[in-house]
Motif scaffolding. Structure first.
Motif, PDB file in Angstrom:
ATOM      1  N   SER A 324     -69.704  12.336 -38.515  1.00 49.24           N
ATOM      2  CA  SER A 324     -68.905  11.527 -37.598  1.00 49.24           C
ATOM      3  C   SER A 324     -67.545  12.179 -37.403  1.00 49.24           C
ATOM      4  N   ASP A 325     -66.779  11.666 -36.450  1.00 48.30           N
ATOM      5  CA  ASP A 325     -65.464  12.255 -36.169  1.00 48.30           C
ATOM      6  C   ASP A 325     -64.569  12.261 -37.406  1.00 48.30           C
ATOM      7  N   THR A 326     -64.589  11.171 -38.167  1.00 48.77           N
ATOM      8  CA  THR A 326     -63.733  11.086 -39.357  1.00 48.77           C
ATOM      9  C   THR A 326     -63.982  12.250 -40.298  1.00 48.77           C
ATOM     10  N   TYR A 327     -65.235  12.565 -40.552  1.00 48.31           N
ATOM     11  CA  TYR A 327     -65.563  13.627 -41.497  1.00 48.31           C
ATOM     12  C   TYR A 327     -65.437  15.014 -40.858  1.00 48.31           C
ATOM     13  N   ALA A 328     -65.755  15.121 -39.561  1.00 49.03           N
ATOM     14  CA  ALA A 328     -65.583  16.406 -38.882  1.00 49.03           C
ATOM     15  C   ALA A 328     -64.116  16.813 -38.865  1.00 49.03           C
ATOM     16  N   ILE A 329     -63.231  15.839 -38.666  1.00 45.29           N
ATOM     17  CA  ILE A 329     -61.789  16.117 -38.707  1.00 45.29           C
ATOM     18  C   ILE A 329     -61.383  16.622 -40.095  1.00 45.29           C
ATOM     19  N   ASN A 330     -61.926  16.030 -41.138  1.00 47.02           N
ATOM     20  CA  ASN A 330     -61.613  16.485 -42.498  1.00 47.02           C
ATOM     21  C   ASN A 330     -62.085  17.915 -42.738  1.00 47.02           C
ATOM     22  N   ILE A 331     -63.233  18.278 -42.185  1.00 44.06           N
ATOM     23  CA  ILE A 331     -63.728  19.654 -42.310  1.00 44.06           C
ATOM     24  C   ILE A 331     -62.764  20.626 -41.637  1.00 44.06           C
ATOM     25  N   LEU A 332     -62.296  20.265 -40.456  1.00 46.22           N
ATOM     26  CA  LEU A 332     -61.356  21.131 -39.734  1.00 46.22           C
ATOM     27  C   LEU A 332     -60.016  21.220 -40.465  1.00 46.22           C
ATOM     28  N   ARG A 333     -59.542  20.102 -40.985  1.00 48.53           N
ATOM     29  CA  ARG A 333     -58.244  20.109 -41.667  1.00 48.53           C
ATOM     30  C   ARG A 333     -58.287  20.917 -42.963  1.00 48.53           C
ATOM     31  N   ALA A 334     -59.452  20.990 -43.578  1.00 48.93           N
ATOM     32  CA  ALA A 334     -59.570  21.786 -44.805  1.00 48.93           C
ATOM     33  C   ALA A 334     -59.387  23.280 -44.535  1.00 48.93           C
ATOM     34  N   LEU A 335     -59.525  23.682 -43.267  1.00 47.48           N
ATOM     35  CA  LEU A 335     -59.326  25.095 -42.899  1.00 47.48           C
ATOM     36  C   LEU A 335     -57.860  25.436 -42.676  1.00 47.48           C
ATOM     37  N   LEU A 390     -61.536  15.647 -30.573  1.00 55.39           N
ATOM     38  CA  LEU A 390     -61.714  15.943 -32.002  1.00 55.39           C
ATOM     39  C   LEU A 390     -60.704  16.988 -32.479  1.00 55.39           C
ATOM     40  N   ILE A 391     -60.560  18.070 -31.730  1.00 55.24           N
ATOM     41  CA  ILE A 391     -59.639  19.141 -32.119  1.00 55.24           C
ATOM     42  C   ILE A 391     -58.199  18.638 -32.099  1.00 55.24           C
ATOM     43  N   ALA A 392     -57.841  17.868 -31.097  1.00 55.92           N
ATOM     44  CA  ALA A 392     -56.475  17.347 -31.004  1.00 55.92           C
ATOM     45  C   ALA A 392     -56.159  16.408 -32.161  1.00 55.92           C
ATOM     46  N   ARG A 393     -57.131  15.589 -32.544  1.00 54.51           N
ATOM     47  CA  ARG A 393     -56.910  14.649 -33.647  1.00 54.51           C
ATOM     48  C   ARG A 393     -56.833  15.367 -34.998  1.00 54.51           C
ATOM     49  N   ALA A 394     -57.506  16.497 -35.111  1.00 58.87           N
ATOM     50  CA  ALA A 394     -57.475  17.224 -36.381  1.00 58.87           C
ATOM     51  C   ALA A 394     -56.073  17.777 -36.647  1.00 58.87           C
ATOM     52  N   ASP A 395     -55.437  18.371 -35.629  1.00 60.48           N
ATOM     53  CA  ASP A 395     -54.086  18.919 -35.792  1.00 60.48           C
ATOM     54  C   ASP A 395     -53.621  19.411 -34.431  1.00 60.48           C
ATOM     55  N   ASN A 396     -52.404  19.054 -34.017  1.00 60.13           N
ATOM     56  CA  ASN A 396     -51.950  19.470 -32.691  1.00 60.13           C
ATOM     57  C   ASN A 396     -51.586  20.947 -32.618  1.00 60.13           C
ATOM     58  N   ARG A 397     -51.635  21.631 -33.764  1.00 59.61           N
ATOM     59  CA  ARG A 397     -51.413  23.086 -33.748  1.00 59.61           C
ATOM     60  C   ARG A 397     -52.705  23.855 -33.485  1.00 59.61           C
ATOM     61  N   LEU A 398     -53.819  23.151 -33.438  1.00 59.53           N
ATOM     62  CA  LEU A 398     -55.086  23.764 -33.053  1.00 59.53           C
ATOM     63  C   LEU A 398     -55.235  23.670 -31.538  1.00 59.53           C
ATOM     64  N   LYS A 399     -55.681  24.760 -30.915  1.00 63.08           N
ATOM     65  CA  LYS A 399     -55.780  24.788 -29.462  1.00 63.08           C
ATOM     66  C   LYS A 399     -57.133  25.378 -29.066  1.00 63.08           C
ATOM     67  N   ILE A 400     -57.857  24.651 -28.216  1.00 67.96           N
ATOM     68  CA  ILE A 400     -59.116  25.194 -27.685  1.00 67.96           C
ATOM     69  C   ILE A 400     -58.790  26.289 -26.674  1.00 67.96           C
ATOM     70  N   GLU A 401     -59.259  27.497 -26.949  1.00 67.82           N
ATOM     71  CA  GLU A 401     -59.013  28.632 -26.066  1.00 67.82           C
ATOM     72  C   GLU A 401     -60.187  28.891 -25.130  1.00 67.82           C
ATOM     73  N   LYS A 402     -61.363  28.465 -25.538  1.00 71.47           N
ATOM     74  CA  LYS A 402     -62.560  28.686 -24.725  1.00 71.47           C
ATOM     75  C   LYS A 402     -63.595  27.647 -25.110  1.00 71.47           C
TER      76      LYS A 402
END
Length: 424
Positions: A324-335, A390-402
Motif C-alpha cells: 500500500s502507499d503507506t508501506y511503499a513510502i517507507n521503502i522509498l524513505r529508507a533509500l 506517491l513520490i511527492a509524499r515520500a519526500d519533496n526532494r525526490l523528483k520524477i525525471e521520466k
C-alpha cells in the motif's frame, strides 16, 4: 487456403449482419453496451441462434489469438478449478503417454480415476478450448492442454491461483467491510480466506513448499515477452554511468533483471539485496563466468536504512506494487540517507492506463493485477497520478525525471532523481 481464423471471422460477420437485420425489422436499436435487447426478442430463435453462433465463434477466435498461455491464464473460476484437477491427477500428461488422442476409458485407467470423473473434468474444459473431443468420443489435446502436460511452471501457476489468489480475491470486499480504509498487509482478503493474522508472504513461509510454489509461479510472468528484461536494458542510459558504476537491485532475488544489464554493459557492477531466506538460495556458482566478479548478494530488508551509499541506480522492480502507499513510502524513505546527487531510483512497475488508453486485453490484465494485489497484501498497481503522488509524499526532494511505458513492454520505467538542495 482459408484459415480457421478467417472462417470464424466470416461466420461472425454473417451472424452479426443477420442480428442487425432482425433488430431493424422489429424497430429495435442496434446492439449496444448501453442498452440490452428486450428479453422477449432475445429468446426468439431467429435472434438467439445467431447470437449464440457469433459468441461461440468469437470465443474460439479469442482462444486462437490468446494462445495457450492466454487461454489458461484468463479462465473463469469454474474452469480453473477443473484445470487444477487436471494438474493434480496428471490428466493432461497421461494423455501424451503414447499419443495425443485416446479414449476416456484408457485415460481413466492411466489416471486411476473413475471414467465418469475424467469425462466430467475434461468436458467441462472443452468449451474453454482446453482439450477437444472427436465425434467418436475420443479425447485429444489442444495447445492449452498440451502446455499443462509439458510445463511445470504453468501447473504451479494454476495451483497458486486456485489455492492462494482466488480465495483471497473473493474475500477482498469482506476485508474492506471489516477494515475500512486499511493499508495494512495483514488486513486483506488473503487474511480472511486463510484465517491468518500474518501477511500473505509470512503466512506462506510457514508451510513447506508454498513460498517456493509462489516464486516458481511468478516465473510464468517473467518469461512473457512483454516482461522481458530487454526493455529495462534498452530504455535507460546505462552506458552513461561510467566504469565502476553501481546498481543496487533491491528485493532482486536471483538478479533476473539486473544481471542482463551487466551482460550488456561490462563497466557496471550489481549488488543484489533480499531477505536471508531468499539470498541463501543463490550464490556466484549460478552466474556466468564473465560477470561473477561484478555481482554480489547481500542480505537487506528494504524497510530499513539502505546501507549502500551513493550508488548510481537503486532498482525497484515489481516491489512497490506489493505494498500500500503507506508501506511503499517507507521503502522509498529508507533509500534517502544513501542518495547522492548523481543517484537515481529506477522503478520498473506497471503504469495503469486510464480507461480506453490501452488495448482492452492489456487493460483487463492490469486491472486484474490491481485487484489481486489489493486482495493479497493491500498492494496496488498505480496510474501516472498515483506515482506522482506517491513520490511527492515520500519526500519533496525526490523528483520524477521520466515516466513512460516502452512500446511492447508491460512494465513502465519511472526514473526518480534526488535534489538535496530543496527544503524538506
Amino acid at each position: 487456403m482459408t484459415s480457421r481464423a478467417e472462417k470464424l471471422l466470416r461466420s461472425m460477420s454473417e451472424d452479426v449482419s443477420a442480428l442487425q437485420d432482425y433488430l431493424h425489422s422489429h424497430n429495435l436499436p442496434e446492439l449496444s453496451i448501453e442498452e440490452d435487447v428486450p428479453f422477449q426478442f432475445q429468446t426468439n430463435p431467429n435472434f438467439s441462434t445467431r447470437r449464440d453462433s457469433a459468441i461461440k465463434a468469437c470465443r474460439e477466435l479469442i482462444a486462437l489469438l490468446s494462445g495457450s498461455l492466454g487461454t489458461l491464464v484468463n479462465q473463469t473460476p469454474h474452469a480453473i478449478a477443473n484445470t487444477q484437477a487436471v494438474c493434480k491427477f496428471n490428466i493432461a500428461s497421461n494423455l501424451t503417454e503414447d499419443s495425443d488422442v485416446t479414449t476416456y476409458n484408457e485415460l481413466a485407467r492411466r489416471c486411476r480415476l473413475p471414467e465418469t470423473e475424467i469425462r466430467r473434468i475434461v468436458r467441462a474444459l472443452i468449451p474453454s478450448h482446453v482439450f477437444r473431443e472427436y465425434s467418436d468420443g475420443r479425447v485429444a489435446h489442444t495447445a492449452a492442454s498440451k502446455l499443462l502436460a509439458v510445463d511445470p511452471i504453468m501447473r504451479e501457476w494454476i495451483d497458486l491461483s486456485v489455492t492462494e489468489m482466488i480465495p483471497a480475491v473473493l474475500k477482498f470486499p469482506d476485508a474492506m467491510e471489516m477494515w475500512p480504509g486499511s493499508e495494512e498487509p495483514n488486513r486483506t482478503g488473503y487474511s480472511l480466506a486463510h484465517d491468518t493474522q500474518d501477511m500473505a508472504f509470512a503466512h506462506m513461509a510457514k508451510f513447506p513448499g508454498r513460498s517456493e510454489r509462489f516464486m516458481a509461479a511468478m516465473k510464468l510472468f517473467s518469461r512473457a515477452p512483454e516482461n522481458s528484461p530487454r526493455y529495462l536494458v534498452e530504455n535507460y542510459p546505462w552506458a552513461a554511468i561510467g566504469r565502476g558504476g553501481v546498481i543496487v537491485d533491491i528485493g532482486g532475488s536471483s538478479g533476473e533483471y539486473s544481471i542482463p544489464i551487466l551482460q550488456t554493459f561490462t563497466n557496471l557492477q550489481v549488488i543484489i539485496q533480499d531477505l536471508p531466506e531468499v539470498i541463501g538460495k543463490f550464490d556466484d556458482r549460478e552466474l556466468p563466468d564473465n560477470i561473477k566478479d561484478r555481482v554480489s548478494f547481500t542480505v537487506h530488508d528494504f524497510f530499513t536504512k539502505q546501507p549502500v551509499q551513493g550508488a548510481d541506480v537503486y532498482l525497484l522492480r515489481w516491489i512497490l506494487h506489493d505494498w500500500s502507499d503507506t508501506y511503499a513510502i517507507n521503502i522509498l524513505r529508507a533509500l534517502i540517507p544513501a542518495l547522492h546527487l548523481k543517484s537515481k531510483i529506477l522503478i520498473n512497475e506497471h503504469i495503469l492506463p486510464l480507461p480506453g488508453e490501452a488495448p482492452v486485453p492489456q487493460e483487463m490484465a492490469l486491472r486484474t493485477f490491481d485487484t489481486s494485489m489489493r486482495a493479497f497484501t493491500n498492494g496496488k498497481e498505480r496510474e501516472v497520478s498515483d506515482w506522482e503522488d506517491l513520490i511527492a509524499r515520500a519526500d519533496n526532494r525526490l523528483k520524477i525525471e521520466k515516466i513512460e511505458t516502452p512500446e511492447g513492454s508491460a512494465l513502465g520505467i519511472i526514473v526518480v532523481g534526488w535534489e538535496p538542495s530543496k527544503e524538506v
